[in-house]
Write a protein that holds these residues in place. Structure first.
Motif, short mmCIF file in Angstrom:
data_model
loop_
_atom_site.label_atom_id
_atom_site.label_comp_id
_atom_site.label_asym_id
_atom_site.label_seq_id
_atom_site.Cartn_x
_atom_site.Cartn_y
_atom_site.Cartn_z
N GLU A 194 -6.05 -4.59 -3.71
CA GLU A 194 -7.06 -4.41 -2.65
C GLU A 194 -8.00 -5.62 -2.61
OE1 GLU A 194 -8.68 -0.64 -1.71
OE2 GLU A 194 -7.45 0.45 -3.15
N TYR A 208 1.54 -0.15 0.83
CA TYR A 208 0.51 -0.82 1.63
C TYR A 208 1.11 -2.02 2.36
CZ TYR A 208 -3.88 -2.91 3.06
OH TYR A 208 -4.91 -3.43 3.81
N ARG A 227 -3.18 2.60 2.37
CA ARG A 227 -3.51 2.51 0.95
C ARG A 227 -3.62 3.92 0.38
NH1 ARG A 227 -2.80 -0.63 -3.11
NH2 ARG A 227 -3.24 -2.41 -1.74
N LEU A 258 -8.01 7.95 8.16
CA LEU A 258 -8.28 6.50 8.13
C LEU A 258 -9.38 6.15 9.13
CD1 LEU A 258 -4.72 4.83 7.93
CD2 LEU A 258 -6.39 5.13 6.09
N GLU A 318 -9.34 0.58 9.33
CA GLU A 318 -8.13 0.78 8.52
C GLU A 318 -6.91 1.04 9.40
OE1 GLU A 318 -9.68 2.70 4.30
OE2 GLU A 318 -9.84 3.94 6.10
N LYS A 326 -4.90 -1.82 10.79
CA LYS A 326 -3.95 -2.53 9.90
C LYS A 326 -2.63 -1.78 9.74
CE LYS A 326 -7.55 -4.68 7.15
NZ LYS A 326 -8.54 -4.15 6.22
#
Lengths: 154, 712
Positions: free
Chosen positions: B505, B678, B684, B702, B706, B709
């Motif tokens: 991360e 991920y 994630r 999310l 987020e 992505k």
């Protein structure tokens, strides 16, 4: 008294008719090669061949085997399978191996040259907890290849 | 003094004589007496290789003795990836000592200068002339020879057996279905025991009415407090008798917290903090260019051997003999002696192999069950086998863990501060002599298992090898509602999941590639090497945001002092079902000097598969009343159908000490999978197991940034 045909021999057993065959095999007949696992028909450790088909000894009442041909790991003719497991060193604790070899033997009797996916499917109800899966798959794949080749050459 | 002798194993101070470890037999074979037991990890084969190598013997002339409290050294538990490092080194030094003693004895007997005496192929030679076998020198050997540690083991460049892939000593019997396991032993006059236990978690026996109960084949119904066991002539009679007995019992339910919310419940139960690494992260965090924090969780997980635990006990002439697949026969003997209030020397424990245990499962408990029933039926061996349901409910679990990490990045994109807080129950509840660690004991006395308190297992691998600036590591211990103990890698699995996920991360936060980012924070050359080789084998392409390839990396050096492992996972996510399909795992391991490369690979592959299983499927789950863990349907584990391809690469270091590796491939697995997920999807996952339900739920929660992505 029940009469059973097991590993090419006729045996008379004392056990009561409904006794799961695993207890008869391991305690009365002294054939401990068939391993006792979950006793619920879920793990495959106790797989034997009955008239050529894979069966769980833990969920099979002894009386239902009368007149049928039973093969356990001790009487398995497909020793090339065992050779392949040794060649691939396909065991860790090894507790699941006997049931897996018997399942593989049943598979090869109907499908002499299975693909990897077919082997995986055949073993879907056999548990291995040490994580030896890939070696086991490779051993069965190799055994089927070398065996079917040697049969062809003959 | 050689490097190896410098690391003189402490066990040799306790057992300093050669004869405690090795014995030459009249037929020129050598018996070896290890204190470590075979758990499926192949230790007997590796130890045989070591002794054969030092003694110049063919492997076939080595007999590895069974481990018993009569003949074997007390090496405690076989656990913690320590057997080859400790027992292996002890035996190597013992064998080197014996080799030199044999040469000296031959020189004496044949009145020949020592330097002309050679050992080769299990025989003694003067130059090229055969003199005798080892057994013929027996009378010329000092009977109480001490292992000095001064005799250098053979130089690695002369090794013929060490470093060679060697066939397992036990495999022939196992593929032929011979009586390889404790479960297979059939002693004369053996009778069969079963134990009455609740079918839901933690319940206590309230009443048992046996009025008019007829049990076929019953020899004994033994009740001591709430410990109730029965002994029948035949095994299936015992199974049926237990079914009938169970119907006559009523139970007092033990109320459990809601498992859907278990971690929040456990957070409130913290009683002790252990500061693993002191630090003052707060001020640096304030100053950091970028900051990140995340919380990770892992569930309670079980050992779930492929078969339930078993033991046989025989009480005869005031002596109790117990056949057990425990990981530690001496600690178990101390525990049983205390529990039964009998002198230790009136107990003999004999280790026999069981199904792989992966830590402290029901093996020790069932030994106490068998011992109690054997005392009640003197003269007959009593065999007790648990049911699968009993194993699933009554084995000690690995505790649920919560890992909270905060870190900051400096302007140069490197981590300048790291604050790790782990929460865990203890990981060690093994028996050892207190008399209160075995289930039968507290059932009998009505007492509760005393909480063993914090221990190292909880913060194993909580620290990392990375340079993380101002780093602080704390582990908080809670006293949870479930019985817990050691499961393969203990806390290292969860701690590494958090550390290695968070490193990923942070890499993305820094705009760095995950492999490059790890290397930027690592000095240890061997750590760097396993990561670099893994990346190369996986054809890793540098990327600073999810690449869609589904590649994830993780690294750990087990316990920070044992084998180095880097793993790269390649996976895909089925966007319909949210099921993860792992396609391939690449494992690179540096375990120092390798004894049996094939054995090492087998262990690493096994740990990898078990690691996948724990990451994707395994979770102990109960309803409030303890209902839930009855069979394999209730505790999913990996099966053949989803097994990925696994490629394992070893870095051999013949001149360096052995590094324990039996558990080393499991800790990085979870993060490698989460990181690959991920990379594949932009999702994630921070909670194990990563099930389709959790992935779907995560997608729903999310944030907008987020979601941007996510690539599905």
């Amino acid at each position: 008294m029940l009469e059973l045909h097991i590993n090419g021999q006729t045996k008379r057993v004392q056990a009561e008719a409904e006794t799961p065959f695993i207890y008869v095999l391991r305690n009365e007949l002294g054939l401990v090669g068939t391993k006792q696992g979950c006793s619920l028909g879920q793990c495959g450790a106790c797989t034997i061949l009955v008239d050529g088909k894979a069966l769980r000894a833990c969920e099979t009442a002894t009386e239902t085997l009368s007149g049928k041909s039973i093969v356990t790991i001790e009487g398995l003719k497909e020793t090339f399978l065992q050779d392949a497991f040794i060649a691939e060193q396909a065991a860790q604790c090894g507790y699941c191996i006997s049931g897996i070899i018997m399942t593989a033997a049943a598979l090869l009797r109907t499908n002499p040259k299975p693909g990897k996916q077919e082997i995986k499917t055949a073993l879907k109800d056999n548990l291995c907890r040490c994580g030896t899966h890939n070696r086991i798959l490779k051993a069965i794949e190799k055994a089927s290849q070398t065996h079917s080749e040697s049969v062809r050459h003959v | 003094m050689s490097d190896l002798a410098k690391h003189f194993p402490p066990i040799l101070t306790k057992y300093p004589l050669v004869k405690s470890w090795l014995k030459i037999n009249p037929d020129n074979t050598v018996s070896v007496f290890p204190g470590k037991v075979e758990l499926g990890q192949g230790i007997r084969t590796a130890l045989a290789q070591i002794v054969a190598e030092e003694l110049e013997l063919p492997l076939q002339q080595i007999c590895i003795s069974e481990v018993t409290t009569q003949d074997s050294p007390d090496e405690g538990y076989t656990a913690g990836s320590a057997s080859l490092e400790q027992s292996g080194l002890a035996l190597r030094l013992a064998a080197a000592q014996l080799r030199e003693s044999l040469r000296r004895a031959a020189a004496l007997r044949y009145e020949t200068p020592l330097e002309l005496i050679d050992l080769k192929d299990g025989k003694v030679w003067q130059n090229e002339t055969f003199l005798c076998g080892y057994a013929e020198l027996k009378d010329w050997l000092e009977p109480d020879e001490t292992i000095s540690g001064q005799i250098a083991p053979k130089s690695p460049n002369t090794h013929k057996l060490i470093g060679q892939a060697t066939q397992r000593l036990d495999i022939l019997a196992k593929v032929k279905g011979e009586a390889s396991f404790l479960h297979d032993i059939r002693l004369p006059e053996m009778v069969h025991g079963r134990i009455l236990r609740p079918t839901v978690y933690g319940a206590k026996l309230k009443s048992l009415d046996i009025t008019g109960l007829e049990l076929t084949g019953l020899i004994r119904l033994e009740r001591q407090g709430n410990f109730v066991g029965l002994v029948c002539q035949e095994e299936y009679q015992a199974v049926k008798a237990l079914e009938k007995l169970t119907q006559r019992a009523t139970w007092e339910t033990f109320e459990l917290p809601h498992f859907a919310n278990i971690h929040n419940h456990l957070r409130a139960l913290v009683t002790e903090d252990v500061v693993v690494k002191e630090g003052n992260p707060e001020a640096t965090l304030e100053r950091s260019e970028k900051r990140l924090e995340a919380s990770y969780t892992t569930p309670y997980q079980a050992h779930t051997s492929v078969a339930p635990s078993c033991a046989i006990a025989l009480f005869k002439d005031e002596h109790l003999t117990v056949w057990t697949h425990s990981q530690g026969i001496y600690p178990l003997r101390r525990e049983l002696a205390k529990l039964l209030n009998r002198p230790e020397d009136s107990l003999t424990l004999i280790h026999k192999e069981g199904p792989g245990c992966y830590g402290h499962n029901g093996a020790d408990d069932v030994a106490a069950d068998a011992a109690l029933l054997a005392l009640a039926v003197p003269g007959k061996p009593v065999r007790v086998l648990w049911s699968l349901e009993q194993e699933l409910q009554h084995e000690p679990y690995s505790p649920a863990m919560m890992l909270d990490i905060k870190a900051g990045l400096a302007a140069n994109g490197k981590v300048n501060v790291w604050d790790f807080t782990g929460l865990t129950d203890t990981h060690v509840g093994r028996p050892g002599g207190t008399g209160d660690r075995l289930r039968a004991g507290w059932e009998r006395s009505g007492t509760q298992l005393k909480w063993p308190g914090p221990s190292e297992g909880g913060y194993r691998n909580a620290e990392t090898l990375y340079n993380l600036g101002e780093a602080k590591v704390t582990t908080k211990f809670y006293q949870g509602p479930l019985r817990v103990s050691a499961l393969r890698t203990l806390g290292a699995f969860a701690n590494t999941f958090a550390n290695e996920s968070f490193m990923d991360e942070l890499a993305y936060l820094a705009g760095s590639d995950p492999v490059a980012f790890r290397l930027e924070h690592l000095d240890d050359r061997r750590a760097r090497a396993v990561i670099e080789i893994a990346a190369q084998k996986a054809n890793w392409q540098a990327h600073a945001s999810p690449s869609g390839q589904g590649l994830g990396i993780a690294f750990a050096r087990y316990k920070n002092v044992k084998a180095y492992v880097a793993q790269i996972v390649k996976l895909t996510l089925n966007s319909e079902t949210a099921e993860i399909q792992i396609e391939k795992v690449i494992t690179v391991c540096d375990a120092g000097q390798i004894i049996n490369p094939d054995g090492l690979k087998n262990q690493l592959e096994g740990g990898t598969v078990q690691g996948i299983s724990r990451t994707l499927y395994e979770e102990v789950h109960f309803d409030w009343d303890g209902d839930g863990m009855h069979d394999w349907d209730a505790y999913r584990v990996i099966g053949f159908e989803t097994i990925p391809e696994i490629e394992t690469f070893l870095i051999d270091q013949p001149a360096l000490p052995i590094l324990g590796a039996g558990e080393a491939s499991m800790p990085p697995m979870a993060a490698a999978i989460a990181n690959a997920l991920y990379d594949a999807t932009g999702i994630r996952m921070r909670d194990l197991p990563i099930t389709p339900e959790r992935i779907k739920k995560r997608l729903e929660t999310l944030s907008e940034t987020e979601l941007e992505k996510v690539i599905l």
